[in-house]
Scaffold this motif. Structure first.
Motif, PDB file in Angstrom:
ATOM      1  N   GLN A 156     -68.338 -93.093  91.008  1.00 14.43           N
ATOM      2  CA  GLN A 156     -67.840 -94.068  90.028  1.00 14.43           C
ATOM      3  C   GLN A 156     -66.386 -93.729  89.737  1.00 14.43           C
ATOM      4  OE1 GLN A 156     -70.042 -96.434  88.843  1.00 14.43           O
ATOM      5  NE2 GLN A 156     -71.733 -95.542  90.014  1.00 14.43           N
ATOM      6  N   GLU A 157     -65.614 -94.728  89.398  1.00 20.80           N
ATOM      7  CA  GLU A 157     -64.196 -94.476  89.141  1.00 20.80           C
ATOM      8  C   GLU A 157     -63.960 -93.979  87.714  1.00 20.80           C
ATOM      9  OE1 GLU A 157     -60.434 -97.362  88.814  1.00 20.80           O
ATOM     10  OE2 GLU A 157     -61.039 -97.005  90.896  1.00 20.80           O
ATOM     11  N   VAL A 158     -63.183 -92.902  87.608  1.00 17.75           N
ATOM     12  CA  VAL A 158     -62.741 -92.419  86.303  1.00 17.75           C
ATOM     13  C   VAL A 158     -61.242 -92.139  86.366  1.00 17.75           C
ATOM     14  CG1 VAL A 158     -64.955 -91.375  85.654  1.00 17.75           C
ATOM     15  CG2 VAL A 158     -63.229 -89.980  86.804  1.00 17.75           C
ATOM     16  N   VAL A 159     -60.609 -92.201  85.220  1.00 15.42           N
ATOM     17  CA  VAL A 159     -59.178 -91.913  85.130  1.00 15.42           C
ATOM     18  C   VAL A 159     -58.972 -90.740  84.189  1.00 15.42           C
ATOM     19  CG1 VAL A 159     -56.910 -92.794  84.473  1.00 15.42           C
ATOM     20  CG2 VAL A 159     -58.570 -94.320  85.579  1.00 15.42           C
ATOM     21  N   LEU A 160     -58.309 -89.701  84.681  1.00 15.86           N
ATOM     22  CA  LEU A 160     -57.868 -88.593  83.840  1.00 15.86           C
ATOM     23  C   LEU A 160     -56.411 -88.864  83.489  1.00 15.86           C
ATOM     24  CD1 LEU A 160     -60.508 -87.401  84.932  1.00 15.86           C
ATOM     25  CD2 LEU A 160     -59.323 -85.218  85.253  1.00 15.86           C
TER      26      LEU A 160
ATOM     27  N   THR B 154     -57.070 -87.949  77.975  1.00 15.03           N
ATOM     28  CA  THR B 154     -58.273 -88.767  77.829  1.00 15.03           C
ATOM     29  C   THR B 154     -58.903 -89.041  79.187  1.00 15.03           C
ATOM     30  OG1 THR B 154     -57.016 -90.823  77.950  1.00 15.03           O
ATOM     31  CG2 THR B 154     -57.415 -89.896  75.751  1.00 15.03           C
ATOM     32  N   VAL B 155     -60.206 -89.288  79.148  1.00 13.66           N
ATOM     33  CA  VAL B 155     -60.949 -89.704  80.338  1.00 13.66           C
ATOM     34  C   VAL B 155     -61.491 -91.096  80.059  1.00 13.66           C
ATOM     35  CG1 VAL B 155     -62.933 -89.241  81.842  1.00 13.66           C
ATOM     36  CG2 VAL B 155     -61.628 -87.328  80.882  1.00 13.66           C
ATOM     37  N   SER B 156     -61.277 -92.015  80.999  1.00 13.91           N
ATOM     38  CA  SER B 156     -61.781 -93.379  80.823  1.00 13.91           C
ATOM     39  C   SER B 156     -62.321 -93.903  82.139  1.00 13.91           C
ATOM     40  CB  SER B 156     -60.672 -94.298  80.305  1.00 13.91           C
ATOM     41  OG  SER B 156     -59.600 -94.343  81.241  1.00 13.91           O
ATOM     42  N   GLY B 157     -62.942 -95.086  82.087  1.00 14.24           N
ATOM     43  CA  GLY B 157     -63.555 -95.669  83.277  1.00 14.24           C
ATOM     44  C   GLY B 157     -65.058 -95.614  83.144  1.00 14.24           C
ATOM     45  N   SER B 158     -65.745 -95.137  84.177  1.00 15.56           N
ATOM     46  CA  SER B 158     -67.204 -95.093  84.142  1.00 15.56           C
ATOM     47  C   SER B 158     -67.723 -93.981  83.232  1.00 15.56           C
ATOM     48  CB  SER B 158     -67.763 -94.907  85.542  1.00 15.56           C
ATOM     49  OG  SER B 158     -67.448 -93.622  86.029  1.00 15.56           O
TER      50      SER B 158
ATOM     51  N   SER C  44     -66.330 -91.526  79.666  1.00  9.72           N
ATOM     52  CA  SER C  44     -65.248 -91.403  78.680  1.00  9.72           C
ATOM     53  C   SER C  44     -65.331 -90.071  77.964  1.00  9.72           C
ATOM     54  CB  SER C  44     -65.309 -92.550  77.666  1.00  9.72           C
ATOM     55  OG  SER C  44     -66.568 -92.581  77.032  1.00  9.72           O
ATOM     56  N   GLY C  45     -64.165 -89.570  77.608  1.00 12.76           N
ATOM     57  CA  GLY C  45     -64.094 -88.279  76.935  1.00 12.76           C
ATOM     58  C   GLY C  45     -62.691 -87.720  77.014  1.00 12.76           C
ATOM     59  N   THR C  46     -62.612 -86.413  77.133  1.00 12.29           N
ATOM     60  CA  THR C  46     -61.317 -85.745  77.196  1.00 12.29           C
ATOM     61  C   THR C  46     -61.324 -84.710  78.317  1.00 12.29           C
ATOM     62  OG1 THR C  46     -62.027 -84.065  75.597  1.00 12.29           O
ATOM     63  CG2 THR C  46     -60.913 -86.032  74.720  1.00 12.29           C
ATOM     64  N   TRP C  47     -60.108 -84.321  78.735  1.00 11.93           N
ATOM     65  CA  TRP C  47     -59.987 -83.253  79.726  1.00 11.93           C
ATOM     66  C   TRP C  47     -58.788 -82.394  79.378  1.00 11.93           C
ATOM     67  CZ3 TRP C  47     -55.966 -82.401  83.354  1.00 11.93           C
ATOM     68  CH2 TRP C  47     -54.958 -83.369  83.375  1.00 11.93           C
ATOM     69  N   LYS C  48     -58.837 -81.136  79.809  1.00 19.41           N
ATOM     70  CA  LYS C  48     -57.652 -80.293  79.637  1.00 19.41           C
ATOM     71  C   LYS C  48     -57.529 -79.327  80.810  1.00 19.41           C
ATOM     72  CE  LYS C  48     -59.642 -76.924  76.342  1.00 19.41           C
ATOM     73  NZ  LYS C  48     -59.543 -75.659  77.058  1.00 19.41           N
ATOM     74  N   HIS C  49     -56.262 -79.070  81.140  1.00 17.74           N
ATOM     75  CA  HIS C  49     -55.922 -78.120  82.204  1.00 17.74           C
ATOM     76  C   HIS C  49     -55.840 -76.749  81.554  1.00 17.74           C
ATOM     77  CE1 HIS C  49     -53.554 -76.096  85.323  1.00 17.74           C
ATOM     78  NE2 HIS C  49     -53.860 -77.099  86.140  1.00 17.74           N
ATOM     79  N   ASP C  50     -56.613 -75.797  82.074  1.00 22.50           N
ATOM     80  CA  ASP C  50     -56.712 -74.481  81.445  1.00 22.50           C
ATOM     81  C   ASP C  50     -55.862 -73.422  82.136  1.00 22.50           C
ATOM     82  OD1 ASP C  50     -58.647 -75.442  79.582  1.00 22.50           O
ATOM     83  OD2 ASP C  50     -60.165 -75.306  81.156  1.00 22.50           O
ATOM     84  N   GLY C  51     -54.953 -73.867  83.045  1.00 24.10           N
ATOM     85  CA  GLY C  51     -54.138 -72.911  83.789  1.00 24.10           C
ATOM     86  C   GLY C  51     -54.901 -72.342  84.971  1.00 24.10           C
ATOM     87  N   SER C  52     -54.187 -71.860  85.955  1.00 23.47           N
ATOM     88  CA  SER C  52     -54.779 -71.213  87.138  1.00 23.47           C
ATOM     89  C   SER C  52     -55.846 -72.074  87.801  1.00 23.47           C
ATOM     90  CB  SER C  52     -55.382 -69.854  86.760  1.00 23.47           C
ATOM     91  OG  SER C  52     -54.408 -69.030  86.165  1.00 23.47           O
ATOM     92  N   ASN C  53     -55.548 -73.374  87.946  1.00 25.36           N
ATOM     93  CA  ASN C  53     -56.453 -74.326  88.610  1.00 25.36           C
ATOM     94  C   ASN C  53     -57.784 -74.513  87.888  1.00 25.36           C
ATOM     95  OD1 ASN C  53     -54.430 -74.464  90.512  1.00 25.36           O
ATOM     96  ND2 ASN C  53     -55.779 -74.258  92.269  1.00 25.36           N
ATOM     97  N   LYS C  54     -57.861 -74.124  86.629  1.00 20.93           N
ATOM     98  CA  LYS C  54     -59.080 -74.319  85.852  1.00 20.93           C
ATOM     99  C   LYS C  54     -58.981 -75.614  85.046  1.00 20.93           C
ATOM    100  CE  LYS C  54     -61.187 -70.209  86.569  1.00 20.93           C
ATOM    101  NZ  LYS C  54     -60.373 -69.572  87.603  1.00 20.93           N
TER     102      LYS C  54
ATOM    103  N   THR D  13     -61.333 -78.233  82.145  1.00 21.86           N
ATOM    104  CA  THR D  13     -62.508 -78.525  81.325  1.00 21.86           C
ATOM    105  C   THR D  13     -62.554 -80.032  81.090  1.00 21.86           C
ATOM    106  OG1 THR D  13     -62.346 -76.381  80.208  1.00 21.86           O
ATOM    107  CG2 THR D  13     -63.727 -78.050  79.158  1.00 21.86           C
ATOM    108  N   ILE D  14     -63.711 -80.627  81.374  1.00 19.54           N
ATOM    109  CA  ILE D  14     -63.891 -82.071  81.208  1.00 19.54           C
ATOM    110  C   ILE D  14     -65.038 -82.286  80.228  1.00 19.54           C
ATOM    111  CG2 ILE D  14     -64.411 -84.252  82.373  1.00 19.54           C
ATOM    112  CD1 ILE D  14     -63.341 -82.944  84.970  1.00 19.54           C
ATOM    113  N   SER D  15     -64.734 -82.918  79.096  1.00 27.26           N
ATOM    114  CA  SER D  15     -65.750 -83.161  78.064  1.00 27.26           C
ATOM    115  C   SER D  15     -66.108 -84.636  78.056  1.00 27.26           C
ATOM    116  CB  SER D  15     -65.226 -82.729  76.695  1.00 27.26           C
ATOM    117  OG  SER D  15     -64.881 -81.351  76.720  1.00 27.26           O
ATOM    118  N   LEU D  16     -67.373 -84.926  78.360  1.00 29.28           N
ATOM    119  CA  LEU D  16     -67.817 -86.315  78.483  1.00 29.28           C
ATOM    120  C   LEU D  16     -68.893 -86.650  77.457  1.00 29.28           C
ATOM    121  CD1 LEU D  16     -67.986 -86.575  82.402  1.00 29.28           C
ATOM    122  CD2 LEU D  16     -66.089 -87.195  80.880  1.00 29.28           C
TER     123      LEU D  16
END
Length: 454
Positions: free
Chosen positions: A382-386, A391-395, A397-407, A409-412
């Motif tokens: 399904q399509e989602v947009v970060l 914010t996360v939207s599309g199929s 919804s929620g939030t996302w954050k870059h935690d450094g070092s390629n880490k 977190t996606i909260s849905l």
């Protein structure tokens, strides 16, 4: 080059990766991408044995079938290669598991002896006393032999029936140490559909990870890979919620092969799925059906983890091939699997950075939610947009954050909070390396994202 080796168990020898699988099939690769088959078929011509049909005659006599199931090969201190083989009648857990030894990894292997038997109906199991009971005792197939951090040798094995068990082995002979019977029970029982156990230690997290496949292996079997972890090689193995896998077994009051009772447990890392073609993409949409019976490998020189498994594919029936995906250890100490099959970034025409920044990560993705079920449903992307604002939207919804070092977190929301890893992976439908993420929740649900555009 692709090859078909069911239940591929990996060993690296002098820079070459070998996989050994069911029906005495084997293949080798130097790059984990191109595989050359070197053996196949339980017949006198198979080069892994000097006539396996006569060499393992006692095994075939016990199992009442001339066939071999998933093996494992390990190198011991004497420099020789120890091939743990098994045969199973198939419609019952009447099986034998044995050991053959060779000077070279490609054989020929010379039979040593049978180590374990199961399915001795009306007679005793391996302790020599207790009558064999398939609800609580193992089907002696699917061995994986590994060294722990103290240099002890262990063999984990079992399929369906009474579950997965582990034995301590003798490092000099490759045989089990005496007096253990079938060993210690780790997961499964009451004919639950759990098999193909494989243990990998991570020097990064200091955990032993036990991979298993839940469900059935065929295209309609809903095979899916799960993982649990322990600080000790012989368990107890727990999932992220702290459930002891030793308690995970089917309900004997329900019909045979009850999946519903076991489905909530373990971290599901991959099941049936298919990515939709995005704008500009071509070819058969990438996806797997009944991926499973994996082995795993840690490469000390690079710190990389690899998941090696067989899979079937959407719409092609029982055709199966070897696949290798890179794995990462997330911030919670769990393995998460890259969405596409492995190819090194060095294959790109121009230099690509392994680092994925927050700016790189913002964009449109096709997302797979693997769920927690044991089902033949093919999970469609399904399509989602970060968005750059987090914010996360599309199929979803929620939030996302870059935690450094390629880490990442996606909260849905109610779907869960997913802790994951960003990387660039080769999308054959786009003929390009694209930004991807792979993340997992405490509920044991895995989600994947593959970048499709801006």
């Amino acid at each position: 080059m692709d090859a078909s080796v069911h239940d591929p168990s990996v060993i690296k020898v002098d820079g070459t990766f070998y996989v050994f699988g069911s029906h005495l099939a084997a293949a080798k690769s130097t790059d984990l991408m191109n595989w050359t088959k070197i053996a196949d078929g339980v017949n006198a011509a198979n080069p892994l044995f000097n006539n396996v049909v006569t060499s393992l005659a006692d095994t075939f006599a016990w199992a009442q079938v001339t066939d071999l199931w998933a093996p494992d090969v390990v190198k011991l201190a004497d420099g020789k290669f120890y091939h743990y083989y098994c045969a199973c009648k198939g419609d019952s857990p009447r099986s034998a598991l044995g050991l053959a030894v060779a000077d070279k990894v490609e054989g020929p292997y010379v039979n040593k002896q049978i180590l374990l038997k199961s399915g001795n109906w009306g007679g005793p199991g391996e302790d020599g006393v207790t009558i064999y009971d398939a609800l609580t005792m193992p089907n002696v197939v699917d061995p994986n032999t590994f060294f722990d951090q103290q240099g002890k040798l262990w063999m984990i094995y079992g399929s369906y029936s009474g579950g997965i068990f582990i034995l301590e082995m003798d490092t000099s002979t490759g045989l089990q140490k005496p007096g253990q019977g079938y060993g210690k029970h780790l997961i499964g029982g009451n004919h639950s559909r759990i098999e193909g156990a494989y243990v990998l230690y991570s020097p990064q997290s200091k955990y032993y990870y036990m991979f298993t496949s839940f469900g059935g292996l065929d295209a309609n079997g809903a095979y899916n890979m799960r993982v649990s972890r322990s600080l000790n090689p012989d368990g107890p193995y727990l999932d992220a919620k702290g459930n002891d896998m030793a308690n995970v077994k089917s309900n004997p009051a329900l019909p045979l092969f009850d999946d519903a009772t076991i489905a909530p447990f373990g971290q599901k890392i991959m099941g049936n799925h298919q990515f939709a073609l995005a704008a500009g993409e071509t070819g058969t949409p990438l996806g797997y059906v009944s991926p499973g019976h994996n082995s795993a490998y840690y490469e000390p020189s690079t710190g990389q983890y690899f998941l090696i498994f067989h899979t079937r594919f959407p719409g092609t029936g029982e055709l199966h091939q070897i696949r290798v995906h890179e794995m990462f250890i997330n911030a919670d100490g769990w393995p998460v699997v890259a969405p596409f099959r492995y190819a090194p970034l060095s294959k790109n025409a121009t230099t690509l950075s392994a680092e994925v920044t927050a700016a790189d990560a913002a964009g449109t993705y096709k997302m797979i939610n693997h769920g927690k079920d044991i089902s033949t449903t093919i999970k469609a992307s399904q399509e989602v947009v970060l968005a750059a604002n987090g914010t996360v939207s599309g199929s979803a919804s929620g939030t996302w954050k870059h935690d450094g070092s390629n880490k990442i977190t996606i909260s849905l929301g109610a779907t869960g909070t997913f802790v994951g890893v960003l990387s660039r992976q080769w999308n054959t439908n786009a003929s390009a390396f694209v930004v991807t993420w792979t993340a997992q929740s405490v509920d044991g649900v895995s989600i994947w994202g593959a970048r499709t555009g801006n």
